[in-house]
Write a protein that holds these residues in place. Structure first.
Motif, mmCIF file in Angstrom:
data_model
loop_
_atom_site.group_PDB
_atom_site.id
_atom_site.type_symbol
_atom_site.label_atom_id
_atom_site.label_comp_id
_atom_site.label_asym_id
_atom_site.label_seq_id
_atom_site.Cartn_x
_atom_site.Cartn_y
_atom_site.Cartn_z
ATOM 1 N N ARG B 272 0.801 -1.222 0.000
ATOM 2 C CA ARG B 272 0.000 0.000 0.000
ATOM 3 C C ARG B 272 0.830 1.266 0.000
ATOM 4 N N THR B 273 2.016 1.214 0.601
ATOM 5 C CA THR B 273 2.812 2.438 0.703
ATOM 6 C C THR B 273 3.210 2.989 -0.668
ATOM 7 N N LEU B 275 1.745 2.544 -3.428
ATOM 8 C CA LEU B 275 0.511 2.992 -4.061
ATOM 9 C C LEU B 275 0.098 4.355 -3.516
ATOM 10 N N ALA B 276 0.235 4.514 -2.189
ATOM 11 C CA ALA B 276 -0.135 5.793 -1.581
ATOM 12 C C ALA B 276 0.760 6.908 -2.113
ATOM 13 N N ILE B 277 2.039 6.580 -2.275
ATOM 14 C CA ILE B 277 2.974 7.597 -2.786
ATOM 15 C C ILE B 277 2.561 8.033 -4.190
ATOM 16 N N LYS B 279 -0.361 7.723 -5.679
ATOM 17 C CA LYS B 279 -1.662 8.398 -5.684
ATOM 18 C C LYS B 279 -1.540 9.833 -5.200
ATOM 19 N N ALA B 280 -0.868 10.016 -4.051
ATOM 20 C CA ALA B 280 -0.765 11.360 -3.482
ATOM 21 C C ALA B 280 -0.014 12.295 -4.429
ATOM 22 N N ASN B 281 1.055 11.771 -5.005
ATOM 23 C CA ASN B 281 1.832 12.610 -5.920
ATOM 24 C C ASN B 281 1.011 13.034 -7.130
ATOM 25 N N GLU B 283 -2.267 13.115 -7.399
ATOM 26 C CA GLU B 283 -3.360 14.017 -7.001
ATOM 27 C C GLU B 283 -2.851 15.430 -6.759
ATOM 28 N N LEU B 284 -1.697 15.500 -6.105
ATOM 29 C CA LEU B 284 -1.139 16.830 -5.830
ATOM 30 C C LEU B 284 -0.805 17.544 -7.137
ATOM 31 N N ARG B 290 0.909 22.972 -13.122
ATOM 32 C CA ARG B 290 2.298 22.821 -12.654
ATOM 33 C C ARG B 290 3.265 23.082 -13.780
ATOM 34 N N GLU B 294 8.076 20.308 -12.568
ATOM 35 C CA GLU B 294 7.336 19.697 -11.464
ATOM 36 C C GLU B 294 6.684 18.394 -11.932
ATOM 37 N N THR B 301 9.141 10.328 -9.374
ATOM 38 C CA THR B 301 8.807 9.734 -8.073
ATOM 39 C C THR B 301 7.860 8.547 -8.263
ATOM 40 N N ARG B 308 9.416 -0.235 -7.376
ATOM 41 C CA ARG B 308 9.404 -0.890 -6.067
ATOM 42 C C ARG B 308 8.229 -1.857 -5.937
ATOM 43 N N ARG B 438 15.377 0.751 5.217
ATOM 44 C CA ARG B 438 14.495 1.543 4.381
ATOM 45 C C ARG B 438 15.325 2.547 3.596
#
Lengths: 217, 485
Positions: B272-273, B275-277, B279-281, B283-284, B290, B294, B301, B308, B438
């Motif tokens: 999930r991590t 995926l979260a990265i 998604k958030a990127n 969405e931002l 931009r 950017e 990223t 990964r 990590r």
């Protein structure tokens, strides 16, 4: 508003911090439970966003220790989606719980709501005489007319409005508007306050000499 | 029905009890019968003896008609006792003849007797029946002899002057008494048996109770409380091994369960991590217009996270397939020395970057297997050795043989694996130093996959690690014997 992001995954911490900074928050970061708790107890954050799986001490540990002394609103961010984990988090003292991968806009909105609640102002619109502060849209209307404030000016106004009736010291304002990465001079606060007065009227923000500022209840 | 321990116990118990009670009753009965019959025999012998001695009081001519009647003739023959001063009257003698308490005339009672002279005439007969006999005279002696006939006992003996004495007693009364006795024994015995069986049943239920207790204890332990155990302090001696085995099984179950829970949580987090990265990127980036730079950064990223994720998914799939037994390695000849040297060469830049020196001590060894996956194992081990090392340290690669096995050793001069972590080293997603790993990449599946691959090649992988001293991983694989040509 100043928030703390405790997340050990650097790429994720980075994007969350960026998102909130774009929303004019001051954002501090921590990459493990130990540093996270230390920062959370050193400064008075408006909200804390915390991952559960952290090195050194996990999110539960930080939450338990934090709750002994602080009422800071906490939103848990995690990959565990079982009901058991959600209940555990909420019962341990978290105010909200988001599962990864999350919606960025949802995260932003939930943090706003947490801050509103903490300031005991559930109404997103704060009314002071004929000034309407829309904390959601981050807009200020005076007698219906939109007044443009800079990000910092707005932030100071919102902070004072949320703490309506209470004196907010200059240091507190500074701590809430700037994060640790900032090193602006502290007299910038006076400059911003004076600008707000120019735009909204002098009576709005009252100066208490030697103490700080306040917006009268 | 015979599956029940209680019933089987009861059955055996019933058989034993039957045998005991039956045996005892039979012995009792036999004893009593023998005694009663002996009584009868004693009685009729006594009667015969009495008759014999009474007969001797008779004048000889009464007993044997060939005897002369006068005293002169008596003296001439010289037989028999001296004539008494005077003979008792015949009626008197005859009245004395029946033994005391014996019937004196036919009365249908079970006792009988008759006395015959040598010419077969009868001196006396009481309750005589022609069915009794015949009894040959030739075998008779002056000592009474017992003849056992169905339903009666008979005694014969020779009296004075060749008289034959026959005495007998019917066994009817005795037999009916014995029958009654036998019936009584049977009833009492049956009652005893039933009481015994009932008692046995009650006792057996009480004995079964400990088993029931253990089974209910065991059934209470389920997924919700796997940490509970059967309290062995309160278990009976004979059931102790059973309780211990069950507790052992629960411990193993608990460990497995905990491992599984941990694995699921870890996998969930690791998947999930990234995926979260992403998604958030994304969405931002989409929140506002931009700049090209950017966008480029965001895409970069995202790509990192995608890589990964891909590695993770591939790793998990490999493990899943190996678990399901679906993956069987190829059976090629692999020059393991070439593989090891290749890996050392490939990782040299990585080692140089960490200021770690790679030393090799490699002999030519062949194994049977899959080159790609074996190469991956070596790569993983050497990568770890370089990663968990310190600047100025070194990594030593040794490849040799021992009997029928190829031995590969990868030694590093890192900080070693802490003792409490050592049992879990090959666990999926396990990383000894979470914070560090990590930073330096890795998802914790490396060693789990290595073990999976080596196991599929019928080899073993172990390690020795002393904190502060470094770690040595040892891989053993079956060799390919050089074929005789």
């Amino acid at each position: 508003m100043r928030i703390l992001v405790i997340e050990d995954e650097p790429a994720l911490a980075n994007v969350i911090a960026r998102a909130f900074r774009e929303e004019e928050y001051a954002v501090d970061e921590a990459a493990d439970g130990e540093v996270g708790l230390s920062k959370a107890t050193t400064w008075d954050y408006d909200a804390i966003i915390m991952d559960v799986m952290l090195p050194k001490h996990d999110g539960w540990w930080v939450l338990m220790h934090l709750r002994r002394t602080h009422k800071t609103p906490v939103l848990m961010l995690t990959a565990c989606d079982t009901v058991y984990d959600k209940v555990k988090g909420l019962d341990l003292g978290a105010d909200d719980y988001l599962v990864k991968p999350f919606d960025l806009l949802e995260l932003l909105a939930r943090v706003r709501a947490l801050i509103r609640r903490a300031a005991d102002q559930p109404n997103p619109i704060i009314k002071i005489q004929d000034i309407h502060i829309d904390t959601g849209a981050k807009q200020v209307l005076v007698s219906g007319r939109l007044v443009v404030l800079t990000a910092r000016e707005y932030a100071i106004l919102e902070l004072l409005a949320r703490n309506r009736g209470r004196v907010v010291t200059r240091t507190q304002i500074y701590d809430h508007i700037f994060d640790e990465t900032d090193d602006t001079f502290s007299n910038i606060v006076e400059v911003h306050v004076s600008n707000v007065r120019k735009k909204l009227g002098h009576d709005i923000i009252v100066t208490r000499r030697g103490l700080g500022y306040l917006i009268d209840a | 029905m015979l599956n029940s321990i209680r019933l089987r116990l009861l059955l055996w118990y019933a058989i034993v009890l039957c045998a005991i009670i039956g045996g005892f009753a039979y012995l009792m009965y036999d004893d009593v019968r023998t005694a009663r019959y002996a009584e009868v025999d004693a009685e009729i012998i006594g009667a015969a003896n009495y008759i014999d001695s009474t007969l001797r009081q008779f004048p000889p001519f009464e007993l044997d008609f060939r005897m002369p009647k006068g005293p002169k003739k008596d003296r001439e023959f010289g037989k028999g006792p001296p004539p008494p001063p005077k003979w008792q009257p015949l009626e008197q003698l005859m009245a004395n003849l029946p033994p005391p308490s014996w019937p004196t005339k036919d009365d249908g009672s079970g006792r009988y007797f008759w006395i015959q002279r040598s010419d077969n005439s009868y001196i006396m007969k009481v309750n005589y029946s022609a069915d009794y006999g015949p009894y040959p005279t030739s075998g008779m002696t002056s000592t009474p002899a017992i003849h056992i006939e169905p339903g009666r006992h008979h005694a014969t003996c020779l009296g004075p002057f060749q008289t034959r004495i026959h005495v007998g007693c019917s066994l009817d009364t005795i037999d009916s008494q014995l029958n009654q006795f036998a019936r009584k024994l049977f009833v009492v015995g049956s009652c005893l048996l039933i009481i015994g069986l009932l008692g046995g049943w009650v006792i057996s239920s009480r004995m079964i109770r400990p088993l029931k207790r253990i089974s209910s204890s065991a059934s209470r332990i389920s997924a919700d409380n796997l940490s509970e155990r059967i309290d062995t302090a309160r278990v009976e001696t004979e059931l102790l091994p059973l309780a211990e085995v069950l507790n052992d099984a629960f411990s193993r179950l608990q460990t497995t369960f905990e491992q599984l829970t941990r694995f699921t949580a870890d996998a969930s987090h690791e998947l999930r991590t990234p995926l979260a990265i992403i998604k958030a990127n994304v969405e931002l980036a989409l929140l506002r217009p931009r700049s090209t730079d950017e966008y480029r950064e965001t895409l970069q990223t995202c790509l990192q996270s995608i890589v990964r994720l891909t590695q993770l998914v591939e790793g998990l799939l490999t493990l899943a397939r190996a678990d399901a037994g679906q993956w069987v390695p190829r059976q090629d000849t692999v020059n393991l020395d070439v593989v090891v040297n290749d890996v050392a060469q490939q990782l040299k830049p990585f080692a140089d970057a960490g200021q770690v020196l790679i030393k090799t001590d490699v002999s030519a060894v062949d194994v049977i297997g899959d080159e790609a996956t074996l190469s991956r194992v070596v790569m993983n081990l050497v990568e770890n050795a370089i990663r968990y090392n310190h600047p100025g340290g070194h990594v030593r690669l040794y490849l040799g043989t021992k009997d029928d096995d190829a031995i590969l050793k990868v030694t590093d001069t890192g900080s070693g694996i802490p003792e409490e972590d050592q049992p879990r080293v090959f666990e999926r997603f396990f990383r000894a130093d979470k914070a560090r790993s990590r930073d330096i990449g890795g998802n914790g599946l490396g060693l789990a996959i290595c073990k999976s691959i080596i196991d599929a090649h019928h080899g073993t992988i172990t390690f020795i690690s002393h904190p502060g001293d470094g770690t040595t991983f040892r891989v053993k694989l079956p060799r390919k014997r050089p074929s005789a040509s």
